[in-house]
Design a protein around this motif. Sequence first.
Motif, PDB file in Angstrom:
ATOM      1  N   GLU A  29       0.822  -1.220   0.000  1.00 39.41           N
ATOM      2  CA  GLU A  29       0.000   0.000   0.000  1.00 39.41           C
ATOM      3  C   GLU A  29       0.856   1.271   0.000  1.00 39.41           C
ATOM      4  OE1 GLU A  29      -3.203  -0.590  -0.266  1.00 39.41           O
ATOM      5  OE2 GLU A  29      -3.906  -2.121   1.139  1.00 39.41           O
ATOM      6  N   PHE A  30       2.056   1.169  -0.513  1.00 37.99           N
ATOM      7  CA  PHE A  30       2.974   2.303  -0.486  1.00 37.99           C
ATOM      8  C   PHE A  30       2.589   3.382  -1.508  1.00 37.99           C
ATOM      9  CE2 PHE A  30       7.342   4.141  -1.342  1.00 37.99           C
ATOM     10  CZ  PHE A  30       7.531   4.686  -0.077  1.00 37.99           C
ATOM     11  N   THR A  31       1.798   2.996  -2.535  1.00 36.83           N
ATOM     12  CA  THR A  31       1.429   3.999  -3.547  1.00 36.83           C
ATOM     13  C   THR A  31       0.664   5.172  -2.923  1.00 36.83           C
ATOM     14  OG1 THR A  31      -0.632   2.834  -4.031  1.00 36.83           O
ATOM     15  CG2 THR A  31       1.280   2.318  -5.442  1.00 36.83           C
ATOM     16  N   TYR A  32      -0.132   4.887  -1.887  1.00 37.44           N
ATOM     17  CA  TYR A  32      -0.937   5.942  -1.261  1.00 37.44           C
ATOM     18  C   TYR A  32      -0.059   6.962  -0.559  1.00 37.44           C
ATOM     19  CZ  TYR A  32      -4.383   2.398  -2.220  1.00 37.44           C
ATOM     20  OH  TYR A  32      -5.139   1.454  -2.857  1.00 37.44           O
ATOM     21  N   VAL A  33       1.017   6.453   0.019  1.00 34.29           N
ATOM     22  CA  VAL A  33       1.960   7.312   0.733  1.00 34.29           C
ATOM     23  C   VAL A  33       2.555   8.353  -0.231  1.00 34.29           C
ATOM     24  CG1 VAL A  33       4.238   7.228   1.818  1.00 34.29           C
ATOM     25  CG2 VAL A  33       2.474   5.579   2.501  1.00 34.29           C
ATOM     26  N   LEU A  34       2.791   7.918  -1.479  1.00 35.60           N
ATOM     27  CA  LEU A  34       3.297   8.834  -2.502  1.00 35.60           C
ATOM     28  C   LEU A  34       2.180   9.747  -3.007  1.00 35.60           C
ATOM     29  CD1 LEU A  34       5.494   6.314  -4.522  1.00 35.60           C
ATOM     30  CD2 LEU A  34       6.222   7.915  -2.732  1.00 35.60           C
ATOM     31  N   LYS A  35       1.009   9.152  -3.208  1.00 36.27           N
ATOM     32  CA  LYS A  35      -0.130   9.900  -3.745  1.00 36.27           C
ATOM     33  C   LYS A  35      -0.498  11.069  -2.831  1.00 36.27           C
ATOM     34  CE  LYS A  35      -4.891   9.210  -5.292  1.00 36.27           C
ATOM     35  NZ  LYS A  35      -6.040   8.302  -5.333  1.00 36.27           N
ATOM     36  N   TRP A  36      -0.465  10.803  -1.532  1.00 30.88           N
ATOM     37  CA  TRP A  36      -0.849  11.823  -0.567  1.00 30.88           C
ATOM     38  C   TRP A  36       0.295  12.765  -0.219  1.00 30.88           C
ATOM     39  CZ3 TRP A  36      -3.238   7.219   2.526  1.00 30.88           C
ATOM     40  CH2 TRP A  36      -4.436   6.830   1.896  1.00 30.88           C
ATOM     41  N   ILE A  78       6.032  -2.981  -4.885  1.00 29.61           N
ATOM     42  CA  ILE A  78       5.182  -1.924  -4.324  1.00 29.61           C
ATOM     43  C   ILE A  78       3.742  -2.178  -4.750  1.00 29.61           C
ATOM     44  CG2 ILE A  78       4.675   0.565  -4.406  1.00 29.61           C
ATOM     45  CD1 ILE A  78       7.717   0.991  -4.848  1.00 29.61           C
ATOM     46  N   THR A  79       2.811  -2.143  -3.785  1.00 30.10           N
ATOM     47  CA  THR A  79       1.409  -2.386  -4.123  1.00 30.10           C
ATOM     48  C   THR A  79       0.542  -1.171  -3.800  1.00 30.10           C
ATOM     49  OG1 THR A  79       0.551  -3.203  -2.006  1.00 30.10           O
ATOM     50  CG2 THR A  79       1.798  -4.770  -3.342  1.00 30.10           C
ATOM     51  N   GLY A  80      -0.625  -1.127  -4.428  1.00 32.08           N
ATOM     52  CA  GLY A  80      -1.596  -0.082  -4.144  1.00 32.08           C
ATOM     53  C   GLY A  80      -2.191   0.492  -5.424  1.00 32.08           C
ATOM     54  N   ARG A  81      -3.336   1.135  -5.269  1.00 34.93           N
ATOM     55  CA  ARG A  81      -3.975   1.770  -6.434  1.00 34.93           C
ATOM     56  C   ARG A  81      -3.237   3.046  -6.827  1.00 34.93           C
ATOM     57  NH1 ARG A  81     -10.529   1.301  -5.919  1.00 34.93           N
ATOM     58  NH2 ARG A  81     -10.600  -0.724  -4.869  1.00 34.93           N
ATOM     59  N   ASP A  82      -3.538   3.518  -8.026  1.00 31.14           N
ATOM     60  CA  ASP A  82      -3.075   4.824  -8.511  1.00 31.14           C
ATOM     61  C   ASP A  82      -1.593   5.069  -8.276  1.00 31.14           C
ATOM     62  OD1 ASP A  82      -5.796   5.238  -9.003  1.00 31.14           O
ATOM     63  OD2 ASP A  82      -6.100   6.115  -7.017  1.00 31.14           O
ATOM     64  N   PRO A  83      -0.733   4.212  -8.814  1.00 32.56           N
ATOM     65  CA  PRO A  83       0.706   4.447  -8.631  1.00 32.56           C
ATOM     66  C   PRO A  83       1.131   5.734  -9.328  1.00 32.56           C
ATOM     67  CG  PRO A  83       0.327   2.759 -10.294  1.00 32.56           C
ATOM     68  CD  PRO A  83      -1.023   3.055  -9.688  1.00 32.56           C
ATOM     69  N   HIS A  84       2.069   6.454  -8.716  1.00 34.58           N
ATOM     70  CA  HIS A  84       2.577   7.691  -9.312  1.00 34.58           C
ATOM     71  C   HIS A  84       3.232   7.380 -10.667  1.00 34.58           C
ATOM     72  CE1 HIS A  84       4.759  11.436  -9.824  1.00 34.58           C
ATOM     73  NE2 HIS A  84       4.111  11.929  -8.780  1.00 34.58           N
TER      74      HIS A  84
END
Lengths: 204, 204
Positions: B136-143, B166-172
């Motif tokens: 869920e690291f993508t969210y950390v970047l997204k936010w 790295i997993t999660g929706r909406d990857p940067h």
Amino acid sequence: MVQGQTPVEGNDGLTTRQRRNRPLVIVHSGAGKGKSTAAFGLALRGWNQGWSIGVFQFVKSAKWRIGEQAALEALDRVHRETGEGGPIEWHKMGSGWSWSRKAGSEDDHAAAAREGWAEIKRRLQQQTHGLYVLDEFTYVLKWGWVDVDDVVRTLNERNGFQHVVITGRDPHPKLLEIADLATEMTKIAHPFDQGQKGQKGIEW
Amino acid sequence: MVQGQTPVEGNDGLTTRQRRNRPLVIVHSGAGKGKSTAAFGLALRGWNQGWSIGVFQFVKSAKWRIGEQAALEALDRVHRETGEGGPIEWHKMGSGWSWSRKAGSEDDHAAAAREGWAEIKRRLQQQTHGLYVLDEFTYVLKWGWVDVDDVVRTLNERNGFQHVVITGRDPHPKLLEIADLATEMTKIAHPFDQGQKGQKGIEW
């Protein structure tokens, strides 16, 4: 809401608890990676629930999945030694199904696939496992080795609490129709595109 | 082929062996299921290779992934007791990172996420693990909690043989740009659509 009607979510008349405990048919398809890997990840969850897990590998190459097989067999040993988790069985077609006494059946892939399905059908009737992983089973249907109508009927009529995960590209439309959960893995970028070769730990 | 030129596959000048052993950045995205599940499936392969595996769970809920955590921790015990496979560490942000002495950092998700990334950066520099699962690291970047340019630079400059998933929706987009392998999990059908609730063994 009509007066006197019991409130239910959804329109299938099931209670939340019934929906929460519905055995699922899950399909992982698509040209991308992760179809089987995600199925084996589900096996980790099932193991932790103490379910009996049966993996049925409908592929020819013995190299692939050796990592998952070793890890899941280690978890099976943990279960037998400590009682933690559940039992895991791993059966593969490539080297001849473990329960089969037929020699040379691996030379006839169609016959071996039918034999595998017949065994899974028996186990579904006996409610042997809580989770069945039918790895690369879509091809068996695509190539007509096993009758899709028989598979659909067997899955629809199965009793008890048995989840079934089927992986592989090009799932038969009739299979997708009865799937409770179907995910397509799509390739965005892939190292093979740049001449990257398969490597241990990643591909197997 | 130009005479005298050494034959290479692809156009990156690497030998087959070099390509076979290239550390990868892998991204599992999409609205479908299987992003994290497939990452933990990869961990099974890495375990079997004897790699040190570090899981870093950037999510708040403690309920999710308990099945995978229990199973991977059991495999870590197998490694310590028998030498089979490799060591597996599981760290989660939700309850405060295990290495952190800061109390109450879980109240500030952004700070906790930055702390997690700082630790991963240290480990990448020390080449601690063969496989990092940044769940869920993508969210950390997204936010914007962690700077994407810092992540891209760190991953590009990492030495040794360290795979990162790295997993999660909406990857940067910048993350996808450096990914060697990116798979999007797309939902075809889903029981939640019919009012199905999450259930043990399947969702966690």
